[in-house]
Design a protein around this motif. Structure first.
Motif, PDB file in Angstrom:
ATOM      1  N   SER A  73       0.815  -1.216   0.000  1.00 37.65           N
ATOM      2  CA  SER A  73       0.000   0.000   0.000  1.00 37.65           C
ATOM      3  C   SER A  73       0.849   1.267   0.000  1.00 37.65           C
ATOM      4  O   SER A  73       0.443   2.280  -0.577  1.00 37.65           O
ATOM      5  CB  SER A  73      -0.959   0.001   1.192  1.00 37.65           C
ATOM      6  OG  SER A  73      -1.926  -1.018   1.038  1.00 37.65           O
ATOM      7  N   ALA A  77       0.244   3.986  -2.903  1.00 41.11           N
ATOM      8  CA  ALA A  77      -0.051   5.387  -2.590  1.00 41.11           C
ATOM      9  C   ALA A  77       0.942   6.305  -3.312  1.00 41.11           C
ATOM     10  O   ALA A  77       0.535   7.290  -3.950  1.00 41.11           O
ATOM     11  CB  ALA A  77       0.002   5.624  -1.085  1.00 41.11           C
ATOM     12  N   ALA A 106      -4.730   7.306  -3.280  1.00 46.40           N
ATOM     13  CA  ALA A 106      -3.594   7.360  -2.353  1.00 46.40           C
ATOM     14  C   ALA A 106      -4.091   7.415  -0.912  1.00 46.40           C
ATOM     15  O   ALA A 106      -3.536   6.745  -0.030  1.00 46.40           O
ATOM     16  CB  ALA A 106      -2.700   8.561  -2.668  1.00 46.40           C
ATOM     17  N   ILE A 110      -3.179   4.848   2.073  1.00 47.32           N
ATOM     18  CA  ILE A 110      -2.598   5.307   3.335  1.00 47.32           C
ATOM     19  C   ILE A 110      -3.405   4.755   4.513  1.00 47.32           C
ATOM     20  O   ILE A 110      -2.835   4.329   5.526  1.00 47.32           O
ATOM     21  CB  ILE A 110      -2.505   6.846   3.368  1.00 47.32           C
ATOM     22  CG1 ILE A 110      -1.437   7.320   2.366  1.00 47.32           C
ATOM     23  CG2 ILE A 110      -2.186   7.353   4.779  1.00 47.32           C
ATOM     24  CD1 ILE A 110      -1.465   8.806   2.076  1.00 47.32           C
TER      25      ILE A 110
END
Length: 143
Positions: A73, A77, A106, A110
């Motif tokens: 991730s 992002a 993104a 996050i």
């Protein structure tokens, strides 16, 4: 303790978070030369395309199954923001909308970094198998 509804919601959220990237990555495979041309027009070297495909397709599959979710991730992002700056320049409304879509993606990634994939994930199963009792997902209450 997370409920089954919350556990299921994490799975759905992970899948929804990566659907756009998975299909975009597959499109890049099938329209490879067109994507190389578009990258060149935006000053991006073509050697990045296989890495982008790996991230979009492989990263999407990993996140959908909750595998290396936080790690992947972070890259998703960063990719979302970098791609927005590289490919959606200009001050037109369509560019702004696509750039904001990338920023929204993104933000979702996050949140996955911060909260993890939830209990119904490979990350959680691996953490249980190797003795790490953290869930890799939302924090459990002490109650």
């Amino acid at each position: 303790m997370m409920s089954k509804a919350s556990d299921f919601a994490y799975v759905i959220a992970r899948i929804l978070a990566v659907g756009l990237f998975f299909t975009s990555g597959l499109e890049k495979v099938f329209q490879y030369s067109q994507n190389v041309s578009e990258m060149a027009q935006n000053g991006v070297p073509s050697f990045f395309l296989p890495l982008v495909i790996l991230l979009e397709v492989g990263g999407s599959i990993a996140i959908a199954f909750g595998f290396l979710t936080r790690f992947t991730s972070v890259f998703m992002a960063a990719f979302s923001i970098i791609a927005g700056f590289l490919f959606y320049q200009g001050f037109t409304m369509p560019h702004l909308i696509v750039w904001l879509k990338n920023a929204s993606c993104a933000a979702g990634f996050i949140l996955l970094v911060l909260n993890g994939p939830g209990r119904w994930s490979l990350d959680h199963l691996i953490s249980l198998k190797f003795g790490n009792k953290k869930t890799g997902g939302a924090q459990r209450s002490a109650a």
